[in-house]
Design an enzyme around this catalytic site. Structure first.
Site, PDB file in Angstrom:
ATOM      1  N   ALA A 264       0.773  -1.246   0.000  1.00 17.96           N
ATOM      2  CA  ALA A 264       0.000   0.000   0.000  1.00 17.96           C
ATOM      3  C   ALA A 264       0.806   1.300   0.000  1.00 17.96           C
ATOM      4  O   ALA A 264       0.286   2.332  -0.411  1.00 17.96           O
ATOM      5  CB  ALA A 264      -0.933   0.000   1.209  1.00 17.96           C
ATOM      6  N   PRO A 266       3.027   4.449  -0.889  1.00 17.35           N
ATOM      7  CA  PRO A 266       2.710   5.500   0.095  1.00 17.35           C
ATOM      8  C   PRO A 266       1.215   5.787   0.273  1.00 17.35           C
ATOM      9  O   PRO A 266       0.862   6.780   0.890  1.00 17.35           O
ATOM     10  CB  PRO A 266       3.419   6.720  -0.501  1.00 17.35           C
ATOM     11  CG  PRO A 266       3.342   6.494  -1.984  1.00 17.35           C
ATOM     12  CD  PRO A 266       3.433   5.012  -2.189  1.00 17.35           C
ATOM     13  N   GLY A 268      -1.341   5.918  -2.261  1.00 21.81           N
ATOM     14  CA  GLY A 268      -2.114   6.545  -3.340  1.00 21.81           C
ATOM     15  C   GLY A 268      -3.443   5.828  -3.565  1.00 21.81           C
ATOM     16  O   GLY A 268      -4.504   6.458  -3.680  1.00 21.81           O
ATOM     17  N   ASP A 286       2.155  -2.966   4.244  1.00 22.32           N
ATOM     18  CA  ASP A 286       3.382  -2.821   3.459  1.00 22.32           C
ATOM     19  C   ASP A 286       4.487  -3.579   4.168  1.00 22.32           C
ATOM     20  O   ASP A 286       4.499  -3.669   5.397  1.00 22.32           O
ATOM     21  CB  ASP A 286       3.779  -1.347   3.269  1.00 22.32           C
ATOM     22  CG  ASP A 286       4.675  -1.185   2.035  1.00 22.32           C
ATOM     23  OD1 ASP A 286       4.148  -0.896   0.940  1.00 22.32           O
ATOM     24  OD2 ASP A 286       5.908  -1.382   2.162  1.00 22.32           O
ATOM     25  N   ASP A 314       4.602  -8.815   5.430  1.00 23.83           N
ATOM     26  CA  ASP A 314       4.929  -9.367   4.115  1.00 23.83           C
ATOM     27  C   ASP A 314       3.635  -9.966   3.566  1.00 23.83           C
ATOM     28  O   ASP A 314       3.066 -10.882   4.176  1.00 23.83           O
ATOM     29  CB  ASP A 314       6.017 -10.442   4.265  1.00 23.83           C
ATOM     30  CG  ASP A 314       6.465 -10.983   2.912  1.00 23.83           C
ATOM     31  OD1 ASP A 314       5.662 -10.972   1.957  1.00 23.83           O
ATOM     32  OD2 ASP A 314       7.623 -11.428   2.828  1.00 23.83           O
ATOM     33  N   CYS A 386       2.826  -1.427 -12.355  1.00 24.78           N
ATOM     34  CA  CYS A 386       3.140  -0.290 -13.225  1.00 24.78           C
ATOM     35  C   CYS A 386       4.282  -0.693 -14.149  1.00 24.78           C
ATOM     36  O   CYS A 386       5.252   0.035 -14.298  1.00 24.78           O
ATOM     37  CB  CYS A 386       3.474   0.954 -12.412  1.00 24.78           C
ATOM     38  SG  CYS A 386       4.758   0.683 -11.195  1.00 24.78           S
TER      39      CYS A 386
HETATM   40  C1  SAM Z   1       3.868  -0.341  -6.400  1.00 25.20           C
HETATM   41  S1  SAM Z   1       4.269   0.085  -4.773  1.00 25.20           S
HETATM   42  C2  SAM Z   1       2.689   0.414  -4.099  1.00 25.20           C
HETATM   43  C3  SAM Z   1       2.091   1.738  -4.457  1.00 25.20           C
HETATM   44  C4  SAM Z   1       0.815   1.990  -3.682  1.00 25.20           C
HETATM   45  N1  SAM Z   1      -0.144   0.932  -3.857  1.00 25.20           N
HETATM   46  C5  SAM Z   1       0.197   3.307  -4.069  1.00 25.20           C
HETATM   47  O1  SAM Z   1      -0.753   3.326  -4.849  1.00 25.20           O
HETATM   48  O2  SAM Z   1       0.654   4.339  -3.558  1.00 25.20           O
HETATM   49  C6  SAM Z   1       4.634  -1.446  -4.057  1.00 25.20           C
HETATM   50  C7  SAM Z   1       4.790  -1.440  -2.557  1.00 25.20           C
HETATM   51  O3  SAM Z   1       4.911  -2.805  -2.153  1.00 25.20           O
HETATM   52  C8  SAM Z   1       5.753  -2.875  -1.026  1.00 25.20           C
HETATM   53  N2  SAM Z   1       6.200  -4.289  -0.941  1.00 25.20           N
HETATM   54  C9  SAM Z   1       7.242  -4.886  -1.546  1.00 25.20           C
HETATM   55  N3  SAM Z   1       7.268  -6.206  -1.253  1.00 25.20           N
HETATM   56  C10 SAM Z   1       6.197  -6.445  -0.445  1.00 25.20           C
HETATM   57  C11 SAM Z   1       5.687  -7.599   0.193  1.00 25.20           C
HETATM   58  N4  SAM Z   1       6.277  -8.800   0.056  1.00 25.20           N
HETATM   59  N5  SAM Z   1       4.591  -7.464   0.976  1.00 25.20           N
HETATM   60  C12 SAM Z   1       3.987  -6.257   1.126  1.00 25.20           C
HETATM   61  N6  SAM Z   1       4.429  -5.126   0.545  1.00 25.20           N
HETATM   62  C13 SAM Z   1       5.507  -5.221  -0.237  1.00 25.20           C
HETATM   63  C14 SAM Z   1       6.821  -1.864  -1.303  1.00 25.20           C
HETATM   64  O4  SAM Z   1       7.400  -1.417  -0.086  1.00 25.20           O
HETATM   65  C15 SAM Z   1       6.034  -0.753  -2.021  1.00 25.20           C
HETATM   66  O5  SAM Z   1       5.665   0.254  -1.114  1.00 25.20           O
END
Ligand code: SAM
Length: 448
Positions: A264, A266, A268, A286, A314, A386
């Site tokens: 989630a 930051p 958005g 997150d 996780d 993305c």
């Molecule tokens: C694409 S970004 C998310 C953007 C967010 N959904 C938004 O709209 O602002 C992916 C996020 O996944 C987190 N992440 C990476 N591996 C993860 C995991 N195994 N479990 C949960 N979160 C994870 C990262 O820290 C990052 O903040």
């Protein structure tokens, strides 16, 4: 124009060279740029020039490396800062029409003299005069993909993958589009203000505003910085790419839904979900605990914090925390290679490899598997990234459906009915389609 002083604290070209050196050592461009802007006293005009040069050089790095390799006798022996200085000068000569070559030469030579010795000053002067006299070197003596790679400044492996997956014509069109400036887009906070009223307010404070072709709640702004207004600080809108608004649009949220947002930060999309809730709740996870405050900060600014709960977790281990069949909807906005953001984060193209893409696909599959039992029968999972390569997108959809016969794929719907006549249920947006970020969205319904 600034002349070089001992600390050079406000000289945009000098700061651009220093910033590019740090970025080529692995620092994030947006963080470095913001640090420099916050810690110096550049005028608005110089800040724009500084940002423009830094992003411009990153976008065209492979092209400029090629030019410099043809313009100096021993390119391998050049110190990094001298290379970056030459790239900044070449960028300005090619792309900044309003800056006369004389000013570019004077400023670049001053920097060479200030940071180096007389030999470096002579080398920089010689290279710039050669370009002025003879033009830039031709890109020749290589195969078609290598040439395309240098011209568009995109690594060969990405071009090969795109050629195989979307064909040569579409690849060409994507490559042409990614070095254009990104749109500045905002998402209207539908809980606080109507579109018409927000447009009026934004125009009153000097923005040029237009509707988005991608997302109904989006506006595209020019002539100002969206993050610097009182309207932003008071949560009347948030800054989000137009394509990034589509995964939540496709979730068809009810006010009392209980929703899991697995990746989630930051926030958005968490805040976008929360704007649709009344008595419902979105649980935002997150992996990184230190990112959770960003989600809550955004939720508070947008006035939706009562509908948001955050946890560090996780997403591949949600089974340890949540019961099965509890959520109405789940959003997996997965960590990905981010190649769809190539316009907004130009260095991504040089940092990621095919191995990264393959490793990330395994993580994404693991997250989808882990959340499958948590959604109620009749509920939905929306999967988004993305990025624009199949390994992290349609391949994951296929694998998930094979492993989980209790799910059916559903057609991804958007408010503006994008690509309504497509054959696939999932929706793929490429950076050249609408000038927004590349994105992928798929939807699954649990049927038993
Ligand atoms: C694409 S970004 C998310 C953007 C967010 N959904 C938004 O709209 O602002 C992916 C996020 O996944 C987190 N992440 C990476 N591996 C993860 C995991 N195994 N479990 C949960 N979160 C994870 C990262 O820290 C990052 O903040």
């Amino acid at each position: 124009m600034n002349s070089l002083t001992k600390d050079n604290n406000n000289n945009p070209r000098y700061l651009a060279v220093k910033t590019l050196e740090r970025i080529s050592d692995g620092a994030y461009s947006n963080l470095q740029i913001n640090n420099v802007i916050d810690s110096t006293k550049m005028s608005e005009k110089d800040t724009r020039l500084f940002t423009n040069i830094v992003y411009g050089v990153i976008q065209h790095r492979l092209t400029f490396e090629y030019y410099v390799s043809k313009l100096v006798k021993h390119p391998g022996k050049l110190q990094n800062w001298v290379k970056e200085l030459l790239y900044t000068a070449i960028y300005q000569m090619i792309y900044l029409d309003k800056v006369p070559n004389r000013a570019i030469f004077d400023e670049s030579i001053k920097i060479a003299k200030f940071r180096g010795h007389d030999g470096i000053r002579r080398l920089v002067t010689g290279v710039l005069h050669k370009i002025d006299r003879d033009g830039l070197p031709q890109i020749t003596g290589m195969n078609a993909i290598e040439k395309q790679s240098i011209e568009a400044s995109v690594p060969v492996w990405i071009i090969k993958q795109l050629n195989n997956q979307v064909g040569k014509a579409k690849t060409e069109s994507i490559l042409k589009s990614i070095n254009q400036p990104a749109n500045q887009s905002i998402r209207i906070n539908i809980k606080k203000i109507e579109k018409k009223a927000l447009v009026k307010e934004l125009e009153r404070i000097g923005f040029t505003v237009r509707d988005s072709e991608v997302a109904a709640d989006a506006l595209v702004l020019k002539d100002g910085v969206a993050a610097h207004t009182a309207l932003f600080k008071e949560g009347f809108y948030t800054i989000q790419d137009e394509s990034a608004m589509l995964p939540v649009q496709s979730m068809d949220i009810d006010g009392d839904d209980y929703i899991l947002d697995t990746c989630a930060a930051p926030g958005g999309k968490t805040t976008q979900i929360a704007e649709h809730l009344t008595t419902g709740l979105v649980v935002a996870l997150d992996l990184h605990e230190n990112k959770l405050h960003k989600i809550m900060e955004n939720a508070e600014r947008m006035g939706v914090s009562e509908n948001v709960e955050v946890h560090a977790c996780d997403a591949r281990k949600v089974g340890d925390i949540y019961e099965d069949n509890v959520f109405d909807k789940i959003l997996v906005d997965a960590p990905c290679s981010g190649l769809g953001l190539i316009r907004r984060k130009p260095e991504i193209r040089y940092e990621k490899s095919l191995e990264d893409v393959e490793e990330l696909a395994v993580v994404q599959g693991g997250i989808l598997d882990s959340v499958a039992t948590k959604v109620k029968v009749g509920g939905q999972i929306v999967y988004s990234t993305c990025t624009i390569l199949n390994q992290e997108n349609s391949k994951n959809v296929k694998d998930f459906l094979e492993k989980h016969p209790e799910f059916e794929e559903i057609k991804v719907k958007t408010d503006l009915n994008l690509q309504a006549d497509r054959r696939e249920d999932y929706l793929k947006i490429f950076p050249d389609d609408y000038g927004s970020d590349g994105f992928f969205i798929a939807g699954f319904k649990k049927v038993r």
